[in-house]
Scaffold this active site. Structure first.
Site, PDB file in Angstrom:
ATOM      1  N   THR A   1      71.774  32.656  31.298  1.00 45.56           N
ATOM      2  CA  THR A   1      71.168  32.936  29.989  1.00 45.56           C
ATOM      3  C   THR A   1      69.643  32.803  29.975  1.00 45.56           C
ATOM      4  O   THR A   1      69.005  33.233  29.012  1.00 45.56           O
ATOM      5  CB  THR A   1      71.698  31.930  28.946  1.00 45.56           C
ATOM      6  OG1 THR A   1      71.324  30.613  29.391  1.00 45.56           O
ATOM      7  CG2 THR A   1      73.201  32.019  28.788  1.00 45.56           C
TER       8      THR A   1
ATOM      9  N   ASP B   1      69.692  30.444  40.003  1.00 48.49           N
ATOM     10  CA  ASP B   1      70.954  29.857  40.458  1.00 48.49           C
ATOM     11  C   ASP B   1      71.847  31.008  40.913  1.00 48.49           C
ATOM     12  O   ASP B   1      71.381  32.156  41.057  1.00 48.49           O
ATOM     13  CB  ASP B   1      71.598  28.984  39.368  1.00 48.49           C
ATOM     14  CG  ASP B   1      72.107  29.785  38.175  1.00 48.49           C
ATOM     15  OD1 ASP B   1      71.876  31.018  38.124  1.00 48.49           O
ATOM     16  OD2 ASP B   1      72.729  29.179  37.278  1.00 48.49           O
TER      17      ASP B   1
ATOM     18  N   HIS C   1      45.919  28.734  18.230  1.00 45.59           N
ATOM     19  CA  HIS C   1      46.891  28.663  19.331  1.00 45.59           C
ATOM     20  C   HIS C   1      46.519  27.541  20.306  1.00 45.59           C
ATOM     21  O   HIS C   1      47.389  26.824  20.800  1.00 45.59           O
ATOM     22  CB  HIS C   1      46.970  30.000  20.062  1.00 45.59           C
ATOM     23  CG  HIS C   1      47.410  31.127  19.182  1.00 45.59           C
ATOM     24  ND1 HIS C   1      48.553  31.067  18.421  1.00 45.59           N
ATOM     25  CD2 HIS C   1      46.844  32.321  18.915  1.00 45.59           C
ATOM     26  CE1 HIS C   1      48.683  32.189  17.734  1.00 45.59           C
ATOM     27  NE2 HIS C   1      47.657  32.964  18.007  1.00 45.59           N
TER      28      HIS C   1
ATOM     29  N   HIS D   1      50.789  33.913  22.059  1.00 42.33           N
ATOM     30  CA  HIS D   1      50.654  32.717  21.218  1.00 42.33           C
ATOM     31  C   HIS D   1      50.879  31.402  21.965  1.00 42.33           C
ATOM     32  O   HIS D   1      50.319  30.380  21.568  1.00 42.33           O
ATOM     33  CB  HIS D   1      51.659  32.776  20.053  1.00 42.33           C
ATOM     34  CG  HIS D   1      51.306  33.813  19.025  1.00 42.33           C
ATOM     35  ND1 HIS D   1      51.954  33.912  17.814  1.00 42.33           N
ATOM     36  CD2 HIS D   1      50.367  34.799  19.021  1.00 42.33           C
ATOM     37  CE1 HIS D   1      51.433  34.906  17.108  1.00 42.33           C
ATOM     38  NE2 HIS D   1      50.478  35.465  17.828  1.00 42.33           N
TER      39      HIS D   1
ATOM     40  N   CYS E   1      68.746  32.500  35.448  1.00 46.51           N
ATOM     41  CA  CYS E   1      70.101  31.938  35.476  1.00 46.51           C
ATOM     42  C   CYS E   1      70.977  32.839  34.612  1.00 46.51           C
ATOM     43  O   CYS E   1      70.637  34.015  34.413  1.00 46.51           O
ATOM     44  CB  CYS E   1      70.115  30.471  35.036  1.00 46.51           C
ATOM     45  SG  CYS E   1      69.491  30.143  33.380  1.00 46.51           S
TER      46      CYS E   1
HETATM   47  C1  RB5 Z   1      76.091  29.055  35.277  1.00 42.35           C
HETATM   48  O1  RB5 Z   1      77.440  29.335  35.023  1.00 42.35           O
HETATM   49  C2  RB5 Z   1      75.304  29.028  33.978  1.00 42.35           C
HETATM   50  O2  RB5 Z   1      75.670  27.914  33.222  1.00 42.35           O
HETATM   51  C3  RB5 Z   1      73.816  29.018  34.261  1.00 42.35           C
HETATM   52  O3  RB5 Z   1      73.491  30.120  35.026  1.00 42.35           O
HETATM   53  C4  RB5 Z   1      72.872  29.092  33.082  1.00 42.35           C
HETATM   54  O4  RB5 Z   1      73.217  30.122  32.205  1.00 42.35           O
HETATM   55  C5  RB5 Z   1      72.552  27.848  32.403  1.00 42.35           C
HETATM   56  O5  RB5 Z   1      71.715  27.829  31.467  1.00 42.35           O
END
Ligand code: RB5
Length: 160
Positions: A73, A14, A144, A104, A71
């Protein structure tokens, strides 16, 4: 699928992951992989599910050997990818998780958090994702395989 040469890797991000996607795609090309860039194409705000599903479907359909999602996180994109049957995605923002989700869990989609890790760390994680074999095929690794079968059972239970 031994080694990285010739592996086809679908990548998607994203807006939060857009810059890191460029670094990841460059590193993959240097490693000898063919990169399928599924977007996004700028830092303009967009919705991560729209890109995560493209990568996950490319892996499911066999268009790509593996996928990399980026993204903020790594969490949101992994959640989306894991809704696609046959995809096993994990958000890994350190090397231990990258290694052990291959050993695993036979993870086929790596999800990275661009707001958490620096590009150099992302490339280290990426290398482990590509180089680490699944232990299920080895002696003593049948547990596994059994556990992955149980994941498939959950998918089947909730599929229409
Ligand atoms: C975007 O602000 C953020 O929410 C997205 O990149 C991501 O971290 C979602 O999991």
């Amino acid at each position: 699928m031994a080694g990285k040469n010739g592996m086809v890797i679908a990548v998607g991000s994203d807006h939060a992951g857009y810059r890191l996607k460029g670094a990841v795609a460059g590193a993959l090309s240097e490693m000898g992989c063919r990169v399928l860039d599924m977007g996004t194409d700028s830092e303009e705000s967009c919705d991560y599910p729209d890109f995560a599903i493209k990568v996950a479907e490319a892996v499911r359909e066999g268009e790509a050997d593996r996928g990399v999602l980026i993204c903020g996180t790594g969490a949101g994109m992994a959640m989306v990818a894991n809704k696609v049957p046959g995809v096993r995605a994990a958000a890994c923002n350190e090397r231990y998780s990258a290694e052990f989700t291959r050993l695993h869990n036979d993870v086929n989609v790596l999800s990275l958090g661009a707001r958490i890790i620096e590009p150099v760390e992302a490339v280290g994680i990426l290398r482990l994702f590509l180089d680490t074999p699944f232990e299920g095929d080895r002696e003593g690794g049948t547990r596994h395989l059994r556990r992955l079968d149980k994941i498939s059972d959950v998918e089947k239970k909730y599929s229409k």
